[in-house]
Enzyme design. Structure first.
Site, PDB file in Angstrom:
ATOM      1  N   SER A 235      87.497 -54.455 -17.033  1.00 22.59           N
ATOM      2  CA  SER A 235      87.797 -55.861 -17.298  1.00 22.59           C
ATOM      3  C   SER A 235      89.153 -56.119 -17.938  1.00 22.59           C
ATOM      4  O   SER A 235      89.564 -57.275 -18.069  1.00 22.59           O
ATOM      5  CB  SER A 235      86.698 -56.481 -18.168  1.00 22.59           C
ATOM      6  OG  SER A 235      86.666 -55.862 -19.437  1.00 22.59           O
ATOM      7  N   LYS A 280      83.726 -62.705 -25.376  1.00 19.45           N
ATOM      8  CA  LYS A 280      85.175 -62.495 -25.405  1.00 19.45           C
ATOM      9  C   LYS A 280      85.907 -63.753 -25.866  1.00 19.45           C
ATOM     10  O   LYS A 280      86.947 -63.663 -26.526  1.00 19.45           O
ATOM     11  CB  LYS A 280      85.661 -62.036 -24.035  1.00 19.45           C
ATOM     12  CG  LYS A 280      85.161 -60.634 -23.688  1.00 19.45           C
ATOM     13  CD  LYS A 280      85.669 -60.127 -22.367  1.00 19.45           C
ATOM     14  CE  LYS A 280      85.174 -58.701 -22.138  1.00 19.45           C
ATOM     15  NZ  LYS A 280      85.694 -58.097 -20.902  1.00 19.45           N
TER      16      LYS A 280
END
Length: 338
Positions: A235, A280
């Site tokens: 990611s 996140k």
């Protein structure tokens, strides 16, 4: 029995219960917001340009649940619980899972370098190094002879130039024939003999029982180093590409802003969906990010971008959430920043 001894006696089962709760693993994983980490200190392009602001990767902390972490996650808004089978593949060990995650990180680095250098007009080349072992099937001959993370670079003392070539060579053998594999493990070379066997689920095919991918190294000038330590998964690829490109070009794309984000990246620059976008966003907000890039997924109803917007509103974040589908879009947005 005096009062002091009675208290000590009663404390013993309490201590035992606490220890069991701490060390007994449940069949679940718990994830929570991780960190937003500046990329300039961990990515170095030879003679690269400096930047006023910073690009940041964002992470999710994940661990096997015990009783306490499970209960805490149930009570927390931005901690999530996942069954074991949702995280690890069927019959995949903890070691194999970790090896797979680190390989995904390595692959994301290669893609990020290729995208950034090509965008900067700099050619890239690859050096093929062999095949990388992702997992080993217990019922097949390679079990206990090869390990996840081994790099096989010769078979029967012959070099090969792709995983397809390796698979083709092995598949032409008859069941019972023995192969000599030369491999590297923790920077040490080894050699092992492995017999070919038919697959239990398909008797018409033979193999040795390993999952594998190409192991290759990118060659670029100027050189670039990425020290991702033990961070796994794909990611961070998109943010790696932004940082590398920024060091390759004289114009500072950060414009002095703190820019976080996430997303996988393919060699054609496409930015892909990731897990844990809500956590996140929390991590980036805590780190004081001004801008957050989120995968738009071509406007999908359940896209990372839409989840990021909801989370930012929920926590009262002032970050600007920017939807992106590809690397060129991100660069165009940065070029138009004041």
């Amino acid at each position: 029995m005096n009062k002091k001894l009675r208290v000590q006696f009663l404390l013993i089962p309490v201590v035992l219960i606490l220890l069991i709760g701490t060390f007994y693993s449940l069949p679940y994983y718990v994830t929570k917001p991780g960190m937003a980490k500046e990329l300039h200190p961990i990515i170095e392009v030879e003679n690269g340009f400096d930047e006023e602001g910073s690009f940041m990767l964002t992470t999710v902390r994940m661990g096997r649940a015990n009783i306490y972490s499970f209960l805490l996650a149930k009570l927390s808004d931005y901690q999530k619980i996942y069954p074991l089978e949702d995280i690890r593949g069927e019959e995949e060990s903890e070691e194999e899972y970790n090896v797979r995650q680190l390989h995904l990180m390595d692959s994301s680095k290669l893609s990020a370098i290729e995208v950034a250098y090509k965008k900067a007009g700099i050619p890239v080349q690859y050096e093929y190094k062999g095949v990388y072992v992702l997992n080993v099937v217990e019922s097949m001959p390679a079990h206990e002879k090869l390990l996840p993370g081994d790099r096989i670079f010769k078979v029967d003392n012959l070099d090969f130039t792709s995983s397809e070539e390796f698979i083709s060579y092995v598949s032409e053998k008859d069941a019972g024939e023995v192969l000599t594999l030369t491999y590297e493990r923790r920077n040490k070379e080894g050699e092992v003999e492995v017999a070919v066997q038919t697959f239990p689920e398909d008797k018409s095919k033979v193999g040795i029982g390993i999952g594998l991918v190409d192991d290759k190294e990118i060659q670029v000038e100027p050189e670039v180093e990425i020290d991702s330590e033990e961070i796994g998964g794909p990611s961070a690829g998109f943010m790696f590409a932004l940082e590398i490109y920024n060091q390759l070009t004289e114009e500072d794309m950060t414009r002095g802003y703190q820019i976080a984000g996430t997303g996988t990246i393919s060699t054609n620059g496409k930015i892909g969906r990731i897990g844990g976008i809500e956590q996140k966003i929390v991590a980036a907000d805590r780190a004081g990010a001004d801008i957050f890039f989120a995968p738009f997924e071509e406007g999908a109803e359940d896209s990372n971008y839409r989840a990021a917007i909801r989370t930012a509103e929920d926590i009262g974040s002032k970050m600007e959430i920017v939807p992106v589908d590809n690397f060129d879009e991100a660069i165009a947005y940065l070029e138009n920043l004041s």
